[in-house]
Design a protein around this motif. Structure first.
Motif, PDB file in Angstrom:
ATOM      1  N   GLN A 367       3.005   2.848  15.977  1.00 34.81           N
ATOM      2  CA  GLN A 367       3.946   3.099  16.932  1.00 34.81           C
ATOM      3  C   GLN A 367       5.296   2.419  16.653  1.00 34.81           C
ATOM      4  O   GLN A 367       6.336   2.871  16.906  1.00 34.81           O
ATOM      5  N   ARG A 368       5.138   1.002  16.310  1.00 34.98           N
ATOM      6  CA  ARG A 368       6.229   0.253  15.736  1.00 34.98           C
ATOM      7  C   ARG A 368       7.078   0.897  14.705  1.00 34.98           C
ATOM      8  O   ARG A 368       8.425   1.011  14.603  1.00 34.98           O
ATOM      9  N   SER A 369       6.466   1.387  13.705  1.00 33.69           N
ATOM     10  CA  SER A 369       6.908   2.234  12.472  1.00 33.69           C
ATOM     11  C   SER A 369       7.898   3.266  13.006  1.00 33.69           C
ATOM     12  O   SER A 369       8.682   3.601  12.508  1.00 33.69           O
ATOM     13  N   ALA A 370       7.249   3.956  13.964  1.00 36.54           N
ATOM     14  CA  ALA A 370       7.667   5.475  14.475  1.00 36.54           C
ATOM     15  C   ALA A 370       9.133   4.994  15.021  1.00 36.54           C
ATOM     16  O   ALA A 370       9.881   5.735  15.260  1.00 36.54           O
TER      17      ALA A 370
END
Length: 373
Positions: A367-370
């Protein structure tokens, strides 16, 4: 019949290469060399606290490198066993290769976890508090069930648990449980379970055997290292002592050994009653209070409360992070990741939480990467 091949060793090798990059092992090896030079200097132990902190950093760095080297050795052994098995059509060698590959997969997961934990506090110990929510007396029984589940999980992980407070409920279960979990990445791992946990089952106390839904809240705080100081004005504290109500031996239950500390400016209340002496209980309670005040202050400074605690919710329906259904079917399902299992006993009785906790961190990292993309 030939041994069925289930692990893709090329894919595992690719994961191993990615992990080496994630962990920055070249920089870690350089850090090890630097810290070893520092530790060999005359007068290194003159500052005992600083020396211990350096040695702890050195041990953690060496542990990461050693774990990676062991994983690489597993890959080499798995390849050798598979090549031998395929060349000689030897079932035993192929089975050995599969076993080594499975061990490698588990080792890679642990290494990936280490790469996800970037906050220094993630690497340390955790303070877990479980409190009953909606569901009346049965919520207290659910609190005790969760307490036992986390004790089993800590045991599976090789973590040490110190029970700070386990207050019995009015008739069954626990009204509150607070315990400290000590071990590698304990806070980083356990913060995945912060939130509301929902249980659905046939009520064990209802003569009509009706279905009951109960809730309990899990709070996870970091144990602050010695180099983080939280200033607490003694005049801001109200300290009450009373008879301990939980287990702990005759001395605990017949003296005013239990301690309740109220921080008047914030209204925070911390209790500890499982040590034999009032002094020990007070020291443990102060550590927990310091962690809670630190959390509040960090949230205020950074306006990122979700990073440590997640948004505060009422411990009731609609706010749960995980459902545990025992009737009319059996299922444990995480509402955030969708990870589920029908083997309820493996979770509640055996503490098999890794699929949920590791799964959450993998999901959260994605989620953080997205969001950054």
């Amino acid at each position: 019949m030939a041994q069925e091949i289930t692990h893709d060793l090329d894919a595992l090798e690719a994961r191993l290469g990615e992990v080496e990059g994630y962990l920055g092992l070249d920089a870690t090896r350089a850090t090890i060399a630097t810290l070893e030079e520092e530790s060999a200097e005359p007068g290194f132990w003159d500052d005992a606290d600083g020396a211990r902190a350096t040695m702890e950093r050195l041990a953690r760095a060496k542990e990461d490198v050693q774990a990676f080297e062991e994983a690489r050795a597993l890959l080499g052994d798995a390849r050798a066993a598979r090549e031998l098995g395929e060349e000689l059509e030897d079932e035993e060698s192929l089975a050995e290769s599969e076993d080594l590959a499975a061990r490698l997969e588990g080792a890679l997961t642990e290494l990936e976890l280490s790469s996800w934990f970037t906050d220094e506090l993630d690497l340390g110990d955790a303070i877990v508090t479980i409190t009953p929510g909606q569901g009346g007396l049965e919520a207290q029984d659910w609190t005790e069930m969760l307490f036992k589940m986390y004790l089993k999980y800590a045991d599976r992980r090789g973590w040490k648990v110190t029970v700070n407070d386990a207050t019995p409920g009015e008739a069954i279960g626990l009204d509150r449980a607070t315990f400290t979990v000590s071990g590698k990445n304990a806070y980083g791992m356990l913060k995945a379970d912060q939130g509301v946990h929902r249980l659905v089952r046939i009520s064990p106390t209802d003569a009509k055997k009706r279905r009951q839904t109960t809730f309990a809240g899990v709070e996870v705080l970091p144990v602050l290292p010695d180099d983080i100081e939280v200033q607490i004005d003694p005049s801001d504290l109200r300290i009450d002592v009373y008879h301990a109500s939980g287990p702990g031996g005759q001395g605990v239950n017949t003296t005013d050994s239990a301690v309740r500390i109220t921080h008047l400016p914030t209204g925070l209340v911390v209790t500890c009653q499982n040590e034999r002496s009032q002094i020990q209980n007070k020291a443990s309670a102060m550590k927990i209070l310091a962690s809670r005040l630190y959390e509040q202050e960090k949230a205020k400074r950074e306006a990122e409360l979700d990073e440590l605690r997640g948004p505060k919710h009422e411990i009731s329906f609609g706010n749960q992070i995980r459902n545990y259904v025992l009737y009319p079917f059996q299922l444990v399902k995480d509402t955030r990741t969708g990870i589920e299992t029908g083997n309820v006993d493996s979770v509640l009785e055996d503490g098999d939480l890794d699929p949920f906790i590791i799964g959450f961190h993998r999901w959260a990292t994605g989620q953080r990467s997205a969001e950054r993309a």
